[in-house]
Structure formats: C-alpha cells, structure tokens
Design an enzyme around this catalytic site. Structure first.
Site, PDB file in Angstrom:
ATOM      1  CG  ASP A 114      -9.318   2.215  -2.701  1.00 32.09           C
ATOM      2  OD1 ASP A 114     -10.023   2.543  -3.669  1.00 32.09           O
ATOM      3  OD2 ASP A 114      -8.375   1.417  -2.793  1.00 32.09           O
ATOM      4  CG  ASP A 171       6.619   0.465  -2.018  1.00 34.94           C
ATOM      5  OD1 ASP A 171       6.798  -0.739  -1.744  1.00 34.94           O
ATOM      6  OD2 ASP A 171       6.453   1.333  -1.147  1.00 34.94           O
TER       7      ASP A 171
END
Length: 537
Positions: A138, A291
């Site tokens: 990214d 996460d």
C-alpha cells in the site's frame, strides 16, 4: 423607597481587591472556602475509585501469576494437549500431503525492512508448489513501490511463487489490504494463511512447526507465534518496550491459550485457518485493531486458539518515541473502541460458555485494556499527588505502596535480564499511561482520533549503521534527525511541572516522603517531554 430597602452588607473577607499584592490571599481564601465542601469529597471519591481499580488489577495479576505457575509445572505441553505429527515428505505422493499455504506480507513505505520479510518468507521450508507468497503493498512512495516490486521479481526468478499486489486506495488500511488479498483467484485453493508484518523474519521451519496443529485439530483456528526483538538492546526505549511485551507473551498469551483457548491475535506471526476467517465474517476495518476484532468474532463462534511460546519470530521495536506514541495510541484506542462495539454481542452469544464470556469481557477487555491504563495514570499521576495538597484526604499505605509493588514484581517476570531497570520501567509506564488513558477514552467515546491509523516506523539497521559510522569516524559531523522544537511534548512537560510542585509541597509540609517518588517521576516526564527517552545504552 430607597431608604426602606434592606441594606446588604458584604463581609470584608469577601470583598475582592484588585491590587496584585492581595491576589494570592484572595486565592487562598477561595481555596479554603471550596476545599471542605467540594474538593475533599471529590478527591475522597477519586481515592476510593482508584483503590477499587487497583484491587481489580491486583487480583487479575495474582490470578495470572498463579495460573502461569500451574501451566509451567503441571499443564501438558501443546504437542501433548493437541494432536501433532511432523510433516513427512512422501516420494510417492509428492507434495500432496502438504496443504497449500498463503503467506501475506502487508506493507506501507517500508524502505528499510521490506527485504527482511520477503527474504524470510521466501526461505520458508515448504514445498514451492504448495506455498503462495503475497506482498500487499500500500506504499504511497513510487520509489519504494518499485524497489518492493523488483525484490518480488528477484525471488520469483528463483522459482518462488510470489505475487506483488497493489490497490488503488488504502481503504481499510491493513484490514482492507488483507481482505483484498484473500479475494484473489489464486488464493481459492489455499487452506491456511500466515501473516507477517514487514519487519518480521520467521525461521525456515516456522510452517512445519505450526501447520500440523491446524491439520490434525479441526477446531483450532489460529496458531500464534511469539515475537522476539532484534533491537531490544538498541536504546532505553526499546528495553522498556521489551519488558512490557515479554509479560504479554510470557503470561497473558500463555494463560489465555491454556485456560480458555482464547487470546487476542497479535496481527502478525500467526497462521489462520481461512475457513475460520470466513465463518467469522472476514477482516473488518471498523477499529484500529482488526486482528483483535477477528479473534473475538472467531472465538464467539467456538473456534480455539493456540499460542506457542517456543515458536519465535524476529521483529523490530519502535526506536523513536514519536513512533512508539503513535503505536500505543492505536493499541490502546482500538481495544477500547472494539469493547464498546462488541460487549453486547459477547453477552448475547449462545455458542460459548458463561465463564469464557466473563473472561473475555472482564479480564481480557475491562481490566487489561481499560482499567490497567486508567488506574496507572489517574492514581499515581493525578490523585496521589493531589492528596499531598489536600492532607485531609488519606491514601492507605497498602494502596499507595504494597499493591503497586506486588503488581510491578509480577509484571517483571517476563524479562528477568532487565530487573535492574525495573524502577525506571515503572516511571516510564506511568508516563505512557497518560497517552494510553487518553487513547482509551477516545476509543470508548468514539471521538476524534478513534480510527486514526499511523503505520509504525521501522528503521531496520539504520541506527546501527549510524552508530558504526560514528565509531569509525568520530569526527564526522552529526546529522540531527529532529529539531529540538519537534521533540517537545507539551503534555509531558505540563505534568512534569505539576508533579514537581507537588513534590516541593510534600518536601516542605508532607509526612509520607512522597516527594522522592514525585521528583523521580518529574524527571521521567521531563525526559519524555523533551523527547530524549531513547538514549542509547
């Protein structure tokens, strides 16, 4: 009419004079007027609340300490609790007995470390035709993107099945990149996905040690490895971080895995069953802890997690205070925000037993992610200093000294080599509790920077190279990385002044000798306030 009106007489003690010489006296008078009816009750209430939070944290730490001792002495090892068989190379069937594994490496402008993770993943001991490496870049810097792509091409020329993927935008940040990566057509035949951040370097046998647990135990969704820090000795800042994180891995992760088969996924150095990710609803970007979000949702669907303390992966700690502060904001704000979003979902869940829900809500979220931050800051940096200015309010010695001492000793078990730094670690953690408390409140109230995502800066061996260059050429001009004004942190400097004044007042008027702690804490706030916490050691 005027003569009949009652005449209001203002006592001389309430007549404020405008002369500067009398301002101090008038302020003292105001303080005495409001202290008894307002300040003392509020501060007393603050003491009671802080003592209650301290007891909650104390009992949590004692519980964790007892359980980890039992785990180490009596619990069966993971390969005894769960079925585990080594992966066998079969000449007749070829590599068909090896499942296809996807390795995802999310990146964002990782100039200094991109080669580390790509190289380590490419050297994993796993059949090349059963391994797919996916570099999710990214990066916004075209030069870095080109370097990463060339590195991928270099390994691809050696026969490694590595794919370089980019997106048009950074929607969802890391969660968005991981989610997008799982949509690729060549991933459909993968059973497991292993995630490594750009600075993580797994050993070649990582998959051979982790994957068998997933193959032979269909109820396990995640196998989590432990982080090992290659730059822990770089400076005082990294040593402090190592002490905090070692407790997290040595105690919190181990206890959660052994007792409830649940802990928060650390975002990297773990292997997931892709079916579990899909059943839990996939990656979501509603918080900055994607996460932990996935881990909680998977756990609520009955999936188990396994932590392997001896499955270690080399990684890097933030080397600058600025990077560390941003990281801690994300790690403190995200869990609080996730707790706000998921607490009722956890309560209403029907698939997990009551005690596991209690553990997740009370122990995992409330005490560790909220209370631990708030009590450290509010008690030892605000309430305790204020009681020095208001001697009518007393703090019992067991709350001010004994309980914190036991909690500190229990926290230090993860890094015995740094026991000599324990006292400074306490002072440093008190400073960081300021930012963690602020971030926790932002997450709970979902305001301001609740969804701010700043990628933690990784420096690789940049600092080591600079140190080596300085040794070889000590007369070389030093290049300042930051201007002094850019280092200043006004919040820390403000608390440094506040604690210094409280310490001076206690030195003159106090009876408990709190000024020793207050002045030491003042120095720590001052050091962080001027941005020199990362002094090389």
């Amino acid at each position: 009419m005027a003569e009949g009106s009652p005449k209001v007489t203002i006592p001389e003690s309430f007549q404020f004079q405008v002369s500067s010489s009398d301002i101090a006296g008038q302020l003292t008078l105001i303080w005495e007027l409001i202290k008894a009816p307002l300040i003392v009750p509020l501060l007393t209430l603050g003491v009671y609340i802080c003592l209650a939070m301290s007891l909650m944290l104390f009992m949590e730490r004692v519980y964790m300490g007892i359980v980890i001792i039992l785990v180490k002495l009596f619990w069966k090892k993971p390969d005894k609790r769960y079925k585990w068989e080594p992966m066998q190379d079969d000449l007749e069937s070829g590599n068909l007995n090896f499942p296809v594994v996807l390795v995802q490496i999310p990146m964002f402008n990782e100039r200094e470390v991109y080669k580390l993770s790509i190289g380590a993943a490419s050297n994993l001991s796993w059949p090349a035709d059963r391994l797919v490496i996916q570099v999710l870049d990214d990066s916004t810097d075209p030069a870095i993107k080109q370097m990463v792509e060339l590195e991928c091409q270099r390994w691809a020329s050696k026969g490694i099945n590595i794919r370089y993927q980019i997106r048009e935008n950074r929607t969802g940040y890391k969660a968005g990149a991981l989610k997008e990566g799982l949509k690729r057509s060549y991933v459909k035949h993968c059973e497991y996905v292993c995630i490594f951040d750009a600075d993580f370097q797994p050993e070649p046998d990582y998959l051979r040690r982790a994957i068998p647990y997933l193959i032979h135990n269909p109820d396990i969704a995640l196998v989590q490895g432990r982080w090992r820090f290659v730059n822990a000795n770089e400076c005082l800042l990294t040593r402090m971080q190592e002490m905090s994180l070692d407790y997290h891995f040595t105690v919190e992760q181990e206890v959660g895995s052994a007792t409830h088969a649940f802990f928060g996924f650390n975002g990297t150095a773990g292997v997931w069953r892709i079916a579990a990710i899909n059943e839990a609803g996939g990656w979501k970007d509603r918080t900055t802890v994607e996460d932990m979000d996935l881990a909680v949702r998977a756990s609520l669907r009955g999936w188990k997690f396994l932590y392997l303390g001896d499955l270690q992966v080399k990684s890097e700690l933030p080397s600058t205070f600025k990077a560390f502060r941003f990281q801690q904001h994300r790690w403190s704000c995200g869990p609080a925000n996730l707790f706000r979003k998921m607490v009722m979902e956890i309560v209403r869940n029907k698939k997990v037993r009551f005690w596991k829900k209690f553990y997740v809500i009370y122990s995992f979220f409330f005490v560790r992610k909220i209370i631990a931050h708030m009590v450290t800051f509010s008690f030892y940096c605000v309430v305790l200093p204020l009681t020095i200015l208001v001697p009518e309010v007393k703090v019992p010695i067991w709350g001010a000294v004994y309980i914190p001492s036991v909690i500190t000793i229990l926290n230090s078990v993860g890094t015995p080599r740094s026991i000599h730094l324990l006292f400074y670690w306490i002072l440093f953690e008190n400073v960081m509790s300021l930012h963690r408390t602020k971030a926790t409140l932002i997450g709970l109230l979902e305001t301001g920077r609740a969804n701010e995502w700043v990628v933690t800066e990784k420096l690789g061996n940049t600092l080591q190279k600079a140190a080596d260059a300085k040794k070889s050429n000590p007369k070389a001009p030093r290049k300042l990385r930051f201007k002094f004004t850019e280092r200043l942190n006004t919040l820390e400097l403000g608390f440094s002044a506040f604690l210094f004044l409280c310490g001076c007042y206690d030195f003159v008027n106090g009876k408990n000798s709190y000024f020793i702690y207050l002045w030491l804490q003042t120095v720590t706030f001052l050091i962080t306030g001027i941005g020199y916490v990362g002094t090389i050691i």
